[in-house]
Write a protein that holds these residues in place. Sequence first.
Motif, PDB file in Angstrom:
ATOM      1  N   THR A  68      33.853  33.891  22.373  1.00 46.86           N
ATOM      2  CA  THR A  68      32.872  34.987  23.136  1.00 46.86           C
ATOM      3  C   THR A  68      31.475  34.774  22.611  1.00 46.86           C
ATOM      4  N   TYR A  69      30.566  34.757  23.459  1.00 46.06           N
ATOM      5  CA  TYR A  69      29.070  34.293  23.159  1.00 46.06           C
ATOM      6  C   TYR A  69      28.357  35.829  23.098  1.00 46.06           C
ATOM      7  N   ILE A  70      28.141  36.165  21.927  1.00 45.47           N
ATOM      8  CA  ILE A  70      27.276  37.475  21.907  1.00 45.47           C
ATOM      9  C   ILE A  70      25.753  37.166  22.031  1.00 45.47           C
ATOM     10  N   LEU A  71      25.184  38.129  22.633  1.00 45.69           N
ATOM     11  CA  LEU A  71      23.718  38.257  23.020  1.00 45.69           C
ATOM     12  C   LEU A  71      23.061  38.741  21.602  1.00 45.69           C
ATOM     13  N   PRO A  72      21.704  38.598  21.523  1.00 45.94           N
ATOM     14  CA  PRO A  72      20.965  39.184  20.556  1.00 45.94           C
ATOM     15  C   PRO A  72      21.286  40.625  20.567  1.00 45.94           C
ATOM     16  N   ASP A  73      20.555  41.397  19.453  1.00 48.80           N
ATOM     17  CA  ASP A  73      20.448  42.831  19.696  1.00 48.80           C
ATOM     18  C   ASP A  73      19.103  42.894  20.773  1.00 48.80           C
ATOM     19  N   PRO A  74      19.238  44.195  21.319  1.00 43.96           N
ATOM     20  CA  PRO A  74      18.088  44.532  22.248  1.00 43.96           C
ATOM     21  C   PRO A  74      16.859  44.523  21.703  1.00 43.96           C
ATOM     22  N   ASP A  75      16.893  45.027  20.341  1.00 46.92           N
ATOM     23  CA  ASP A  75      15.528  45.217  19.509  1.00 46.92           C
ATOM     24  C   ASP A  75      15.310  44.163  18.701  1.00 46.92           C
ATOM     25  N   ALA A  76      16.213  42.879  18.853  1.00 47.16           N
ATOM     26  CA  ALA A  76      15.842  41.571  18.084  1.00 47.16           C
ATOM     27  C   ALA A  76      14.527  41.370  18.215  1.00 47.16           C
ATOM     28  N   LYS A  77      13.890  40.972  17.113  1.00 54.07           N
ATOM     29  CA  LYS A  77      12.578  40.242  16.887  1.00 54.07           C
ATOM     30  C   LYS A  77      12.474  38.882  17.437  1.00 54.07           C
ATOM     31  N   GLY A  78      11.430  38.403  17.377  1.00 59.51           N
ATOM     32  CA  GLY A  78      11.022  37.012  17.808  1.00 59.51           C
ATOM     33  C   GLY A  78      11.531  36.325  19.254  1.00 59.51           C
ATOM     34  N   TRP A  79      11.894  35.366  19.265  1.00 63.81           N
ATOM     35  CA  TRP A  79      12.466  34.754  20.520  1.00 63.81           C
ATOM     36  C   TRP A  79      13.826  35.317  20.968  1.00 63.81           C
TER      37      TRP A  79
END
Lengths: 425, 427
Positions: free
Chosen positions: B229-240
Amino acid sequence: MEPRTLALFPFLPEVSAYLKQSGVTLDSIISEPAYERARDLGSKRIMEAFLDKEIKENPMVSEVDHLFEMLSYIVARMIVSSTGDEMLIIHYSQAEALSMSNRLLDQDMDFVHEVASSLDINVSLESADNMRIHFTDYLRLSSPMRSKEWALIDQELDAGFLLLDKKKICRLMQQALKDKISSELPLPVNDEIIETFRPTIENVKIEIEKKKEEFKKEGFGRISFIRLPPCMKIMLNALKDGKNLPHVGRFALTAFLNTIGMDTEGILALYATSPDFNVNLARYQVEHITGSSSGIEYLPQSCHTMVSQGICFEPDSLCNKDWMTHPLSYYKIKGKPRDKDKDKSKNTGNPKGAGNPKGAGNPKGADNPKGADNPKGADNPKGADNPKGAGNPKGADNPKGAGKDKKDEDGESQQDEKDQISEKD
Amino acid sequence: MHGLRVKIVINKHRDVRTMKDKGPPPVIHIPTTQFVQRCFREYYTKAEIPMVHDLDRREFGAIIPGRTMRRHMGFNDMPALKRYLTDSCPAHVYHSTAYYEMPGAATMDKKTWLGADLIFDLDADHIPGAEEMSYAEMLAQVKVEFIKLIEEFLMGDFGFAEKDIGIYFSGGRGYHAHVRHPSVRKLNSHERREIVNFITLPAKDISGFLSKKAYDVTEFKGHSKAKYTYILPDPDAKGWKGKFWHSLMEYLDNGLERDRKEIIEELIAHDGIGKGSAETIYSKLFKGDVENTGASNIKRSNSLEAFSSDRVRNLFLDFILERTRAMAGETDEPVTSDIKRLIRLPGSLHGKTGFYVKSLELGQLEEFDPLIDTVWKGFTGNTKITGTADHTFQLIGEEWEIKKDESMLLPTAVALHVALQKKCKIS
């Protein structure tokens, strides 16, 4: 700080205060019979560093044990300095750094933070799991590491700072300590020191020679074009297509081909298709690099240098390994036979070990915290990343299972990684 | 005596030209050259040149008209530099971005590099479609990108304070930012390139933004195989990572309300996505009942389970990355990664425009008009010129028109600009 801690991390500045307090002087270490054990431990330390690439933790029960352990570090530095051998300095500082990094993983974050500060790394504790580092410090320490997981673009940069977990910060500290020790050495040594440690110095020198011989002999046999790293392949193809190479590129290619055993004529033949080929000039240049005219045989540049010279082309998954620092290592590793056992563990395929009841496809590794399917487990930079051998060399790279494990994406890199295990120096 | 000197200058000029570009030898018009030199000398005598930071650690280079670049000059203080400028009236003056132990030493080895400012250079070459624009339009567009570079990246992601960043109009077609914070001085080329990559978001492997989690592992004859499964970054992730997440979510939200044809056309326009893949992406994301579309599943689980084919998923991710790139900045990579570069001296005159390299505050950028604000106000009176080509241009807030072989009076500052552009001669 506890003497035991100082013994485990003998590069800490507090050590010298402790020794002073204990009344130990440099003279006494060298000459007094009472310190013979320290001298022996120092010799052992240097041999371990050179041959096993990591310094083992000696059993320590008393305060005397602690003291001698600290002194073994000082002795080891004197021995390294007495040989004055660049190769030994590099190997030794790498081993000290790797040992520190592995030992630190067992320590709490407060202590890790303290050690980081003593290495002049500007970090602050953010939480129990994370430290905050300025991106310039991060770049400085991570720039020799070429695996993509360190790329700045993938980091969560926030107003100049980013967060690192313990494993990553320890890896950066490893780099910092390596830089620090290799810049400090060699220390000035006098005749007395050299005399005292003569037997060890001789032994170490023999080992170094052996290693250099091994490197020459075993590394490259028949020239194989399939084994060439992408940079060399691309430059070679460019030559064949009659394109011109920049000077640094010619230098790298010539020195590389020479080192893997191609003779001057062979190299000249390759350059003959170059648009500005001038046989006399080319021969002069090639012979200069191969040492047949100058007497100095040039070694090809490291990956790091090639990157900064802009001649690192299309790095592949093997190039992008953390430990891949030299095109010659690439060539050597590609030449290693792949036995069945290695093939078996190829499909580790699982970043976390999570969801993999069978121990992530590497049953051997799983049973064996030091990765004993590899007799030189300690040599293994993978192992370094994974002191606990958490059952899965893949997962070790990736504490959060956070899938930065591009390595999994192709079988080949895994295989390469296994191949590399007993090879990397 | 005077005649002899002029002759030498002409010869030298010819030599340089033939070596460089083999074009026809330029016609040197002596009164024009003298006029330009007079203007430059007046400027360097009267105008205020801003203090050069760590001046005695910098190498200087200059181009005197008709000669090759002279490098390896060092000056101890501002008066010494100013004396040089007034005496030599160089057409172009540069100082090193680097600090050296001995900046005046004749070879780079002997100088001993101590560190370098972190430099960003953004000019019209980096603006898509710049060829179609007028000079004024081009400059306006570069300014928009430059403000973005400063505010979103240098002060945003990289966290530099306004006081650490020197901002300059280059006198030509762009802007320079000099970051002088001590933390950047020792960065090597490779490390500086990492910074540029962060700003420009070059084509990249998307996997660094995602995490991969195995959920189905099978073993067969000692080989194990896993599905991920490809997990997306956290909604509050910083940077790109964060920017990528937002750009993906925005696409999914909008997509649910757009019509099929439009979505498919847009996908096909992306490099690498064919009609078949576009159809697949569409149906995987937006087909089905509103609560149960792939898009809403992705939003709910914050992972990319919707795709069964790696190839299609990667195409889609690449498509989103391309959209995310709209948030990327622009800057000239070689300038930033070169740790021994020469950069135009702030306050100096640009020998092809006559504009001066103006130091600016961030707050002034919005209002700043290079075609007014970098023309030195100290030039007085009018100068008679004769056009050597038809030329229409804007300067100091007015539109000017000169015609070939026609003489006219221009304010001296304007005449200087036209003379440097080689569109007129001075009699």
